[in-house]
Design a protein around this motif. Structure first.
Motif, PDB file in Angstrom:
ATOM      1  N   ILE A  34       0.856  -1.185   0.000  1.00  0.00           N
ATOM      2  CA  ILE A  34       0.000   0.000   0.000  1.00  0.00           C
ATOM      3  C   ILE A  34       0.893   1.235   0.000  1.00  0.00           C
ATOM      4  CG2 ILE A  34      -1.743   1.293   1.283  1.00  0.00           C
ATOM      5  CD1 ILE A  34      -2.793  -1.323   2.383  1.00  0.00           C
ATOM      6  N   GLY A  35       0.675   2.109  -0.962  1.00  0.00           N
ATOM      7  CA  GLY A  35       1.473   3.317  -1.064  1.00  0.00           C
ATOM      8  C   GLY A  35       1.147   4.312   0.037  1.00  0.00           C
ATOM      9  N   VAL A  36       2.160   5.013   0.517  1.00  0.00           N
ATOM     10  CA  VAL A  36       1.987   6.097   1.494  1.00  0.00           C
ATOM     11  C   VAL A  36       2.844   7.269   1.040  1.00  0.00           C
ATOM     12  CG1 VAL A  36       1.474   4.504   3.381  1.00  0.00           C
ATOM     13  CG2 VAL A  36       3.821   5.261   3.019  1.00  0.00           C
ATOM     14  N   PRO A  37       2.440   8.515   1.349  1.00  0.00           N
ATOM     15  CA  PRO A  37       3.162   9.677   0.817  1.00  0.00           C
ATOM     16  C   PRO A  37       4.540   9.915   1.415  1.00  0.00           C
ATOM     17  CG  PRO A  37       0.909  10.244   1.468  1.00  0.00           C
ATOM     18  CD  PRO A  37       1.216   8.899   2.040  1.00  0.00           C
ATOM     19  N   ALA A  38       4.828   9.333   2.574  1.00  0.00           N
ATOM     20  CA  ALA A  38       6.119   9.565   3.228  1.00  0.00           C
ATOM     21  C   ALA A  38       6.388   8.442   4.209  1.00  0.00           C
ATOM     22  CB  ALA A  38       6.118  10.911   3.963  1.00  0.00           C
ATOM     23  N   PRO A  39       7.654   8.119   4.440  1.00  0.00           N
ATOM     24  CA  PRO A  39       7.961   7.104   5.436  1.00  0.00           C
ATOM     25  C   PRO A  39       7.628   7.579   6.837  1.00  0.00           C
ATOM     26  CG  PRO A  39       9.972   8.162   4.671  1.00  0.00           C
ATOM     27  CD  PRO A  39       8.863   8.664   3.801  1.00  0.00           C
ATOM     28  N   ALA A  40       7.265   6.634   7.697  1.00  0.00           N
ATOM     29  CA  ALA A  40       6.959   6.930   9.103  1.00  0.00           C
ATOM     30  C   ALA A  40       5.892   8.012   9.229  1.00  0.00           C
ATOM     31  CB  ALA A  40       8.223   7.326   9.855  1.00  0.00           C
ATOM     32  N   SER A  41       4.931   7.981   8.319  1.00  0.00           N
ATOM     33  CA  SER A  41       3.821   8.925   8.329  1.00  0.00           C
ATOM     34  C   SER A  41       2.588   8.237   8.909  1.00  0.00           C
ATOM     35  CB  SER A  41       3.520   9.407   6.910  1.00  0.00           C
ATOM     36  OG  SER A  41       3.198   8.298   6.070  1.00  0.00           O
ATOM     37  N   ILE A  42       1.554   9.021   9.205  1.00  0.00           N
ATOM     38  CA  ILE A  42       0.309   8.425   9.686  1.00  0.00           C
ATOM     39  C   ILE A  42      -0.214   7.376   8.712  1.00  0.00           C
ATOM     40  CG2 ILE A  42      -2.139   8.951  10.050  1.00  0.00           C
ATOM     41  CD1 ILE A  42      -1.311  11.320  11.689  1.00  0.00           C
ATOM     42  N   PRO A  43      -0.205   7.627   7.384  1.00  0.00           N
ATOM     43  CA  PRO A  43      -0.625   6.549   6.481  1.00  0.00           C
ATOM     44  C   PRO A  43       0.148   5.245   6.676  1.00  0.00           C
ATOM     45  CG  PRO A  43      -0.659   8.607   5.295  1.00  0.00           C
ATOM     46  CD  PRO A  43      -0.044   8.904   6.650  1.00  0.00           C
ATOM     47  N   GLU A  44       1.456   5.337   6.971  1.00  0.00           N
ATOM     48  CA  GLU A  44       2.214   4.103   7.199  1.00  0.00           C
ATOM     49  C   GLU A  44       1.724   3.386   8.456  1.00  0.00           C
ATOM     50  OE1 GLU A  44       6.788   2.536   7.928  1.00  0.00           O
ATOM     51  OE2 GLU A  44       6.398   4.202   6.552  1.00  0.00           O
ATOM     52  N   PHE A  45       1.411   4.145   9.503  1.00  0.00           N
ATOM     53  CA  PHE A  45       0.901   3.510  10.718  1.00  0.00           C
ATOM     54  C   PHE A  45      -0.502   2.940  10.491  1.00  0.00           C
ATOM     55  CE2 PHE A  45       4.128   6.420  12.480  1.00  0.00           C
ATOM     56  CZ  PHE A  45       4.914   5.471  13.118  1.00  0.00           C
ATOM     57  N   LEU A  46      -1.266   3.559   9.604  1.00  0.00           N
ATOM     58  CA  LEU A  46      -2.578   3.008   9.259  1.00  0.00           C
ATOM     59  C   LEU A  46      -2.440   1.673   8.532  1.00  0.00           C
ATOM     60  CD1 LEU A  46      -4.520   6.207   8.099  1.00  0.00           C
ATOM     61  CD2 LEU A  46      -4.873   4.895  10.195  1.00  0.00           C
ATOM     62  N   VAL A  47      -1.413   1.546   7.698  1.00  0.00           N
ATOM     63  CA  VAL A  47      -1.167   0.260   7.033  1.00  0.00           C
ATOM     64  C   VAL A  47      -0.930  -0.830   8.073  1.00  0.00           C
ATOM     65  CG1 VAL A  47       0.396  -1.026   5.513  1.00  0.00           C
ATOM     66  CG2 VAL A  47      -0.300   1.306   4.908  1.00  0.00           C
ATOM     67  N   LYS A  48      -0.148  -0.515   9.104  1.00  0.00           N
ATOM     68  CA  LYS A  48       0.117  -1.487  10.165  1.00  0.00           C
ATOM     69  C   LYS A  48      -1.174  -1.874  10.886  1.00  0.00           C
ATOM     70  CE  LYS A  48       4.777   0.306  11.199  1.00  0.00           C
ATOM     71  NZ  LYS A  48       5.555  -0.897  10.821  1.00  0.00           N
ATOM     72  N   LEU A  49      -2.034  -0.889  11.141  1.00  0.00           N
ATOM     73  CA  LEU A  49      -3.293  -1.176  11.828  1.00  0.00           C
ATOM     74  C   LEU A  49      -4.212  -2.032  10.962  1.00  0.00           C
ATOM     75  CD1 LEU A  49      -3.980   2.328  13.444  1.00  0.00           C
ATOM     76  CD2 LEU A  49      -3.241   0.239  14.609  1.00  0.00           C
ATOM     77  N   LEU A  50      -4.229  -1.779   9.660  1.00  0.00           N
ATOM     78  CA  LEU A  50      -5.037  -2.596   8.751  1.00  0.00           C
ATOM     79  C   LEU A  50      -4.515  -4.029   8.711  1.00  0.00           C
ATOM     80  CD1 LEU A  50      -5.512  -0.097   5.785  1.00  0.00           C
ATOM     81  CD2 LEU A  50      -7.351  -1.067   7.194  1.00  0.00           C
ATOM     82  N   ALA A  51      -3.195  -4.178   8.678  1.00  0.00           N
ATOM     83  CA  ALA A  51      -2.599  -5.521   8.651  1.00  0.00           C
ATOM     84  C   ALA A  51      -2.970  -6.294   9.913  1.00  0.00           C
ATOM     85  CB  ALA A  51      -1.087  -5.418   8.509  1.00  0.00           C
ATOM     86  N   GLN A  52      -2.926  -5.619  11.058  1.00  0.00           N
ATOM     87  CA  GLN A  52      -3.291  -6.282  12.315  1.00  0.00           C
ATOM     88  C   GLN A  52      -4.769  -6.638  12.342  1.00  0.00           C
ATOM     89  OE1 GLN A  52      -2.096  -3.461  15.299  1.00  0.00           O
ATOM     90  NE2 GLN A  52       0.088  -3.686  14.870  1.00  0.00           N
ATOM     91  N   LYS A  53      -5.596  -5.717  11.903  1.00  0.00           N
ATOM     92  CA  LYS A  53      -7.038  -5.937  11.935  1.00  0.00           C
ATOM     93  C   LYS A  53      -7.448  -7.122  11.075  1.00  0.00           C
ATOM     94  CE  LYS A  53     -11.560  -5.251  11.767  1.00  0.00           C
ATOM     95  NZ  LYS A  53     -12.455  -5.674  12.868  1.00  0.00           N
ATOM     96  N   TYR A  54      -6.923  -7.186   9.851  1.00  0.00           N
ATOM     97  CA  TYR A  54      -7.374  -8.206   8.903  1.00  0.00           C
ATOM     98  C   TYR A  54      -6.430  -9.401   8.809  1.00  0.00           C
ATOM     99  CZ  TYR A  54     -10.864  -4.784   7.547  1.00  0.00           C
ATOM    100  OH  TYR A  54     -11.916  -3.894   7.562  1.00  0.00           O
ATOM    101  N   ARG A  59       7.867   9.945  -2.144  1.00  0.00           N
ATOM    102  CA  ARG A  59       8.253  11.327  -1.842  1.00  0.00           C
ATOM    103  C   ARG A  59       7.082  12.244  -2.180  1.00  0.00           C
ATOM    104  NH1 ARG A  59      14.102  13.016  -3.882  1.00  0.00           N
ATOM    105  NH2 ARG A  59      13.518  14.761  -2.511  1.00  0.00           N
ATOM    106  N   GLY A  60       6.026  12.103  -1.415  1.00  0.00           N
ATOM    107  CA  GLY A  60       4.837  12.913  -1.632  1.00  0.00           C
ATOM    108  C   GLY A  60       3.701  12.110  -2.223  1.00  0.00           C
ATOM    109  N   SER A  61       2.510  12.679  -2.141  1.00  0.00           N
ATOM    110  CA  SER A  61       1.318  11.977  -2.619  1.00  0.00           C
ATOM    111  C   SER A  61       1.209  11.976  -4.135  1.00  0.00           C
ATOM    112  CB  SER A  61       0.062  12.613  -2.011  1.00  0.00           C
ATOM    113  OG  SER A  61      -0.013  13.979  -2.364  1.00  0.00           O
TER     114      SER A  61
END
Length: 334
Positions: A166-186, A196-198
């Protein structure tokens, strides 16, 4: 923030400087400093042209110039999730010539995930005002058959062997942490692919190079309207007016994501308070213009002017909330 962060106390325990030294500065420079004479005002943006932040900055700059009686030039200092632009703000003179339009990542997240970001928002920046909140969203590319979050999850399980990037606009960004939460959930092997940006991330989604991405509503909304991507989940306590059929992460069972990301404007620390006040008043007038507000709403923003003190409180609260989430994830600042 983190124990090994180079500063000695968490951001949540600090207060943003609001121009306490203004009196001394004004005594030396005179009240004329409240209205800089001649020359352009730089509005720094930490992301490239074409990104959501850039479009927002250019819209505001177009109208701020009339309120400030000076050209307002958008200066893209793209890279490192806004870190380069933030460093440029720190280096700028507090003379009313430089502002920084930023969302939450550069101000609240970077100092918690980077050991030496080169700036400390609590000490180096003065918040001017907030002007909007927004939602981060999960979107899937047109190359996938999925139209809902459940269909995307099913597609990953059956067609991708339970794995996807899953693409995210920057490393260690909220989108990256959301990917981790989705992986745990499902219970899937979902990995974040930092860009390097959206804008480049979205380009890869449109080209079907990646099947999904997480970014802000402004980054995706026009492509959603065109049917080129499909937004399938949004962050926040309630569904978005532009996306009434799209569930929140909370509805999906991923809790504690009710604090909305923010947009605001910052100045270098030491900027005289009358200058800060003038910038804030100009921004408030621009946001009250019906055409400006309607365009920002169409970009997916929840528009609301927040004066300096209120906005500084939002930044502190948001920083603390995500600090807890980041630490709970086990992330180690890089």
């Amino acid at each position: 923030m983190f124990p090994d962060h180079p500063t000695s106390a968490p951001l949540r325990r600090r207060t943003f400087t609001t121009g306490a030294a203004a009196g001394a500065l004004l005594a030396a420079a005179g009240l004329a400093r409240a209205q800089p004479a001649g020359g352009a005002i730089r509005l720094l943006v930490g992301f490239p042209a074409g990104a959501g932040s850039d479009a927002i900055a250019r819209l505001l700059a177009e109208h701020l110039k009339d309120e400030l009686n000076a050209p307002v030039v958008v200066e893209n200092r793209a890279g490192a999730g806004g870190q380069i632009a933030a460093q440029a703000l720190k280096a700028a003179a507090p003379d009313g010539r430089t502002l920084f339009l930023s969302h939450d990542h550069s101000i609240s997240i970077l100092p918690q995930v980077v050991k030496n970001p080169g700036f400390d928002p609590a000490h180096d920046f003065t918040p001017v005002a907030g002007f909007a909140t927004f939602s981060n969203v999960l979107a899937v590319s047109g190359g996938t058959p999925a139209k809902t979050i459940d269909e995307y999850i099913s597609w990953v399980r059956t067609k991708r062997g339970g794995k996807d990037t899953i693409g995210v606009p920057a490393p260690a960004s909220i989108p990256e942490f959301l990917v981790k939460l989705l992986a745990q959930k499902y219970k899937l092997d979902l990995q974040a692919a930092p860009y390097r940006g959206s804008a480049p991330m979205t380009a890869d989604m449109l080209g079907n190079q990646i099947a999904a991405g997480i970014a802000s509503v402004p980054d995706f909304i026009e492509h959603q309207k065109a049917g080129k991507v499909r937004i399938v989940a949004v962050i926040g306590a309630r569904r978005q007016p532009l996306l009434p059929a799209v569930p929140t992460f909370g509805e999906l069972g991923i809790d504690n994501l009710n604090d909305y990301p923010y947009y605001g404007i910052f100045a270098p620390v030491g900027t005289p308070q009358p200058v800060v006040d003038r910038f804030g008043a100009a921004l408030q007038k621009v946001l009250a213009m019906p055409d400006v507000k309607s365009k920002l709403v169409a970009m997916g923003l929840n528009v609301a002017y927040e004066p300096q003190g209120q906005f500084a409180g939002r930044v502190r609260s948001y920083t603390a909330t995500w600090g807890d989430i980041i630490r709970a994830s086990g992330f180690v600042p890089q």
